[in-house]
Scaffold this motif. Sequence first.
Motif, PDB file in Angstrom:
ATOM      1  N   ASP A  15       0.738  -1.287  -0.118  1.00  0.00           N
ATOM      2  CA  ASP A  15      -0.107   0.048  -0.096  1.00  0.00           C
ATOM      3  C   ASP A  15       0.883   1.177  -0.086  1.00  0.00           C
ATOM      4  OD1 ASP A  15      -2.699   0.209   0.124  1.00  0.00           O
ATOM      5  OD2 ASP A  15      -2.872   0.012   2.185  1.00  0.00           O
ATOM      6  N   ASN A  59      -9.150   3.033   8.594  1.00  0.00           N
ATOM      7  CA  ASN A  59      -9.398   3.068   7.414  1.00  0.00           C
ATOM      8  C   ASN A  59     -10.511   2.017   6.770  1.00  0.00           C
ATOM      9  OD1 ASN A  59      -8.023   5.349   6.714  1.00  0.00           O
ATOM     10  ND2 ASN A  59      -5.962   4.039   6.517  1.00  0.00           N
ATOM     11  N   ASN A  60     -10.752   1.103   7.489  1.00  0.00           N
ATOM     12  CA  ASN A  60     -12.029   0.181   6.900  1.00  0.00           C
ATOM     13  C   ASN A  60     -13.058   1.007   7.126  1.00  0.00           C
ATOM     14  OD1 ASN A  60     -13.777  -2.577   7.901  1.00  0.00           O
ATOM     15  ND2 ASN A  60     -12.147  -2.911   6.197  1.00  0.00           N
ATOM     16  N   ASP A  63     -13.585   3.101   4.151  1.00  0.00           N
ATOM     17  CA  ASP A  63     -14.048   2.410   2.912  1.00  0.00           C
ATOM     18  C   ASP A  63     -15.503   2.393   2.985  1.00  0.00           C
ATOM     19  OD1 ASP A  63     -11.280   1.930   2.352  1.00  0.00           O
ATOM     20  OD2 ASP A  63     -11.452  -0.145   2.621  1.00  0.00           O
ATOM     21  N   GLY A 123     -10.639  -4.058   9.572  1.00  0.00           N
ATOM     22  CA  GLY A 123     -10.173  -4.743   8.624  1.00  0.00           C
ATOM     23  C   GLY A 123      -8.786  -5.453   9.028  1.00  0.00           C
ATOM     24  N   ALA A 124      -7.617  -4.808   8.120  1.00  0.00           N
ATOM     25  CA  ALA A 124      -6.499  -5.212   8.574  1.00  0.00           C
ATOM     26  C   ALA A 124      -5.857  -4.691   9.695  1.00  0.00           C
ATOM     27  CB  ALA A 124      -5.291  -4.544   7.290  1.00  0.00           C
ATOM     28  N   GLY A 125      -6.547  -3.743  10.265  1.00  0.00           N
ATOM     29  CA  GLY A 125      -5.828  -3.197  11.496  1.00  0.00           C
ATOM     30  C   GLY A 125      -6.337  -3.710  12.972  1.00  0.00           C
ATOM     31  N   SER A 127      -7.089  -5.225  16.138  1.00  0.00           N
ATOM     32  CA  SER A 127      -5.753  -5.418  16.927  1.00  0.00           C
ATOM     33  C   SER A 127      -5.771  -6.071  18.269  1.00  0.00           C
ATOM     34  CB  SER A 127      -5.010  -3.822  17.454  1.00  0.00           C
ATOM     35  OG  SER A 127      -5.996  -3.092  17.768  1.00  0.00           O
ATOM     36  N   LYS A 128      -7.154  -6.019  18.515  1.00  0.00           N
ATOM     37  CA  LYS A 128      -7.517  -6.861  19.970  1.00  0.00           C
ATOM     38  C   LYS A 128      -9.029  -7.368  19.783  1.00  0.00           C
ATOM     39  CE  LYS A 128      -8.964  -2.006  21.512  1.00  0.00           C
ATOM     40  NZ  LYS A 128      -7.931  -1.191  20.775  1.00  0.00           N
ATOM     41  N   ASP A 152     -12.868  -5.954   3.205  1.00  0.00           N
ATOM     42  CA  ASP A 152     -11.696  -6.629   3.366  1.00  0.00           C
ATOM     43  C   ASP A 152     -11.566  -7.901   4.041  1.00  0.00           C
ATOM     44  OD1 ASP A 152      -8.812  -6.760   3.189  1.00  0.00           O
ATOM     45  OD2 ASP A 152      -8.369  -5.276   4.522  1.00  0.00           O
TER      46      ASP A 152
HETATM   47  N1  LIG Z   1      -4.635  -1.570  -0.250  1.00  0.00           N
HETATM   48  C1  LIG Z   1      -5.587  -1.649   0.783  1.00  0.00           C
HETATM   49  O1  LIG Z   1      -5.615  -2.822   1.208  1.00  0.00           O
HETATM   50  C2  LIG Z   1      -6.173  -0.665   1.285  1.00  0.00           C
HETATM   51  C3  LIG Z   1      -6.867  -0.794   2.527  1.00  0.00           C
HETATM   52  N2  LIG Z   1      -7.924   0.153   2.830  1.00  0.00           N
HETATM   53  C4  LIG Z   1      -8.545  -0.212   3.916  1.00  0.00           C
HETATM   54  O2  LIG Z   1      -7.834   0.008   5.185  1.00  0.00           O
HETATM   55  C5  LIG Z   1      -8.174  -0.964   6.142  1.00  0.00           C
HETATM   56  C6  LIG Z   1      -7.018  -1.005   7.141  1.00  0.00           C
HETATM   57  O3  LIG Z   1      -6.989   0.246   7.885  1.00  0.00           O
HETATM   58  P1  LIG Z   1      -6.482   0.502   9.037  1.00  0.00           P
HETATM   59  O4  LIG Z   1      -6.757   1.957   9.765  1.00  0.00           O
HETATM   60  O5  LIG Z   1      -5.009   0.148   9.458  1.00  0.00           O
HETATM   61  O6  LIG Z   1      -7.069  -0.393  10.177  1.00  0.00           O
HETATM   62  P2  LIG Z   1      -8.760  -0.802  10.664  1.00  0.00           P
HETATM   63  O7  LIG Z   1      -9.662   0.162   9.959  1.00  0.00           O
HETATM   64  O8  LIG Z   1      -9.079  -2.412  10.263  1.00  0.00           O
HETATM   65  O9  LIG Z   1      -8.810  -0.635  12.115  1.00  0.00           O
HETATM   66  C7  LIG Z   1      -8.026   0.067  12.873  1.00  0.00           C
HETATM   67  C8  LIG Z   1      -8.777   0.974  13.916  1.00  0.00           C
HETATM   68  O10 LIG Z   1      -9.602  -0.081  14.554  1.00  0.00           O
HETATM   69  C9  LIG Z   1      -9.183  -0.070  16.118  1.00  0.00           C
HETATM   70  N3  LIG Z   1      -9.436  -1.525  16.394  1.00  0.00           N
HETATM   71  C10 LIG Z   1      -8.752  -2.633  15.930  1.00  0.00           C
HETATM   72  N4  LIG Z   1      -9.400  -3.873  16.668  1.00  0.00           N
HETATM   73  C11 LIG Z   1     -10.171  -3.136  17.609  1.00  0.00           C
HETATM   74  C12 LIG Z   1     -11.317  -3.925  18.392  1.00  0.00           C
HETATM   75  N5  LIG Z   1     -11.435  -5.081  18.584  1.00  0.00           N
HETATM   76  N6  LIG Z   1     -12.216  -3.092  19.098  1.00  0.00           N
HETATM   77  C13 LIG Z   1     -11.981  -1.748  18.968  1.00  0.00           C
HETATM   78  N7  LIG Z   1     -11.324  -0.923  18.262  1.00  0.00           N
HETATM   79  C14 LIG Z   1     -10.295  -1.668  17.577  1.00  0.00           C
HETATM   80  C15 LIG Z   1      -7.937   0.176  16.106  1.00  0.00           C
HETATM   81  O11 LIG Z   1      -7.566   0.745  17.348  1.00  0.00           O
HETATM   82  P3  LIG Z   1      -5.994   0.766  18.011  1.00  0.00           P
HETATM   83  O12 LIG Z   1      -6.258   0.881  19.493  1.00  0.00           O
HETATM   84  O13 LIG Z   1      -5.491  -0.520  17.553  1.00  0.00           O
HETATM   85  O14 LIG Z   1      -5.291   1.909  17.297  1.00  0.00           O
HETATM   86  C16 LIG Z   1      -7.706   1.483  14.911  1.00  0.00           C
HETATM   87  O15 LIG Z   1      -8.310   2.647  15.565  1.00  0.00           O
HETATM   88  C17 LIG Z   1      -8.018  -2.107   5.269  1.00  0.00           C
HETATM   89  O16 LIG Z   1      -8.713  -3.241   6.012  1.00  0.00           O
HETATM   90  C18 LIG Z   1      -8.882  -1.550   4.036  1.00  0.00           C
HETATM   91  O17 LIG Z   1     -10.325  -1.852   4.502  1.00  0.00           O
HETATM   92  C19 LIG Z   1      -7.557   1.376   2.151  1.00  0.00           C
HETATM   93  O18 LIG Z   1      -8.925   2.163   2.296  1.00  0.00           O
HETATM   94  C20 LIG Z   1      -7.448   1.405   0.710  1.00  0.00           C
HETATM   95  C21 LIG Z   1      -6.308   0.759   0.502  1.00  0.00           C
END
Ligand SMILES: NC(=O)C1=CN([C@@H]2O[C@H](COP(=O)(O)OP(=O)(O)OC[C@H]3O[C@@H](n4cnc5c(N)ncnc54)[C@H](OP(=O)(O)O)[C@@H]3O)[C@@H](O)[C@H]2O)[C@H](O)CC1
Length: 501
Positions: A15, A59-60, A63, A123-125, A127-128, A152
């Motif tokens: 990415d 970012n999930n 989307d 999605g990819a992020g 974390s818990k 995703d």
């Molecule tokens: N090329 C590509 O694949 C593209 C992917 N895109 C999309 O982006 C996501 C990944 O986005 P990212 O921001 O890295 O991660 P997420 O949105 O999946 O989640 C991160 C946030 O969610 C919180 N989190 C994680 N787990 C939990 C949980 N169990 N309970 C509550 N909150 C949670 C996390 O919190 P942290 O404390 O860990 O910071 C983050 O706030 C990918 O999956 C695609 O859909 C792009 O849009 C385009 C390119």
Amino acid sequence: MRLEILTPEEMGSVDRKAVDAGPLDGYGLMQNAGAVVAAAILERFAEAEGFLVLCGPGNNGGDGYVVARLLVERGVQVRLFAETEPAAGSDAARARRACPVEPKSYSEFEPVERWLVVDALFGAGLSKPVEGREAAIIERVRTSGLPVVSIDLPSGVSGLTGKPLGAAFQADLTVTFFRKKPGHVLVPGRQMCGELLVADIGIAETTLNRAECKTWENHPALWRAALPEIGISAHKYSRGHVAVISGGATSTGAARLAARGAARAGAGAVTVLSPANALSVNAMHLTSIMLRRADTVEELEAFLSDRGPSGAVLGPGAGTGERTRSFARSLLDRAGAAGGLVFDADAITAFRGDPETLFAMIKASAAQVVLTPHEGEFGRLFPGLEDAPEVSKVERTREAAMRSGAAIVLKGPDTVVAAPDGRAAINVNATQHLATAGSGDVLSGIIAGLMAQTMPAFEAACAGIWLHAEAGRVFGRGLIAEDLPEMLPQVLQSQFPEHVR
Ligand SMILES: NC(=O)C1=CN([C@@H]2O[C@H](COP(=O)(O)OP(=O)(O)OC[C@H]3O[C@@H](n4cnc5c(N)ncnc54)[C@H](OP(=O)(O)O)[C@@H]3O)[C@@H](O)[C@H]2O)[C@H](O)CC1
Ligand SMILES: [K+]
């Protein structure tokens, strides 16, 4: 074929490289991601009367805001639910501003009949573990029976391991981007995705450094070129000779199943090496397969010197005692440079007290070795690599291959094959009908049959797994292990016509 499988971390680096190379920035990729998801939803769920979009904080969720906007622009009804605002300045925050639908809180979520749920929580992020309000909403969706399209990954399923981390969605359709992740092919993630669509979002193919990819979906494209070719001047021994070690009088069937698998996989000659007390029972059941007595290491070594087999199977029905251990030592010691050895079942368990001795012998041997454990056998040989909630089956198998010096086939509905050099393949064509007694014995014979024809260990293991599963899939209901070798000609002829000249 796009067989590479990328971990969420590897995908993140692809990415970033794509954004660095341009022309699309992260927001542009997000627009494309939203667009392919919206198109897939409208095409497959044309009858849905409205859409409930659930957006998470990252970012999930971003989307998800794009999907919501595009659906509104198509004139359909959309309700959006989000609890946390995306981080200021993020692509998701920009997507949120561009979305005309005002989010409601999760507590206001109500399922609506004939509507569809768009899952953009995590999605990819991830974390818990998913707990609390997100877990509650996932449960409400489950009990509503509404269809779910996940962006995703089904939220809650780890992209790395394919295992749920807390609560998780069961999707009807999952749309992922660029390449599959391990979580899409390992179980139970594979089933939790429902239909899986891998969509292009404008990331150039050149962004992926193929030489660095070490994980693939197992498919003939991965090993077709290494499949043995039978030349017109072939004779039976030039097509490979496999030795299969039989157990005693009451446990001979497993060796014969392996022998039949080796023969049907194309080995020109197969010999069953039997204890004296089992010679007559083996003789009664063997026709084209040869039979020779081998109670002792001396008898085994006399056979190896006389006939120089190019492959061997040790383990099915062999017993876990000293005969099996000493035969393993002898095979590893005596196998020629081209020798391919498959150690299965009892040959694995026989070393449970002392796996390091086995690994040292494998590493010192000129033979190529494949170990084919199921989870129980794997645990006996690789303490510390047992299955655990946050560990990936791919990484466990890879680590086991490096530790042992052998190619490892860790069997299951998502069999993983790994080589000591780090390559790994996840198999996806298995069928539940393969869960039948003797099925693994046939598999070890097929792999040995391919290695005896000079196919390298990793490729032979991948091909063996795929052919075995395909034979089971084509046969279907009512399958017993004896049917598997007999299905191989049909599978080979339909899939690889150039190899039956
Ligand atoms: N090329 C590509 O694949 C593209 C992917 N895109 C999309 O982006 C996501 C990944 O986005 P990212 O921001 O890295 O991660 P997420 O949105 O999946 O989640 C991160 C946030 O969610 C919180 N989190 C994680 N787990 C939990 C949980 N169990 N309970 C509550 N909150 C949670 C996390 O919190 P942290 O404390 O860990 O910071 C983050 O706030 C990918 O999956 C695609 O859909 C792009 O849009 C385009 C390119
Ligand atoms: K999701």
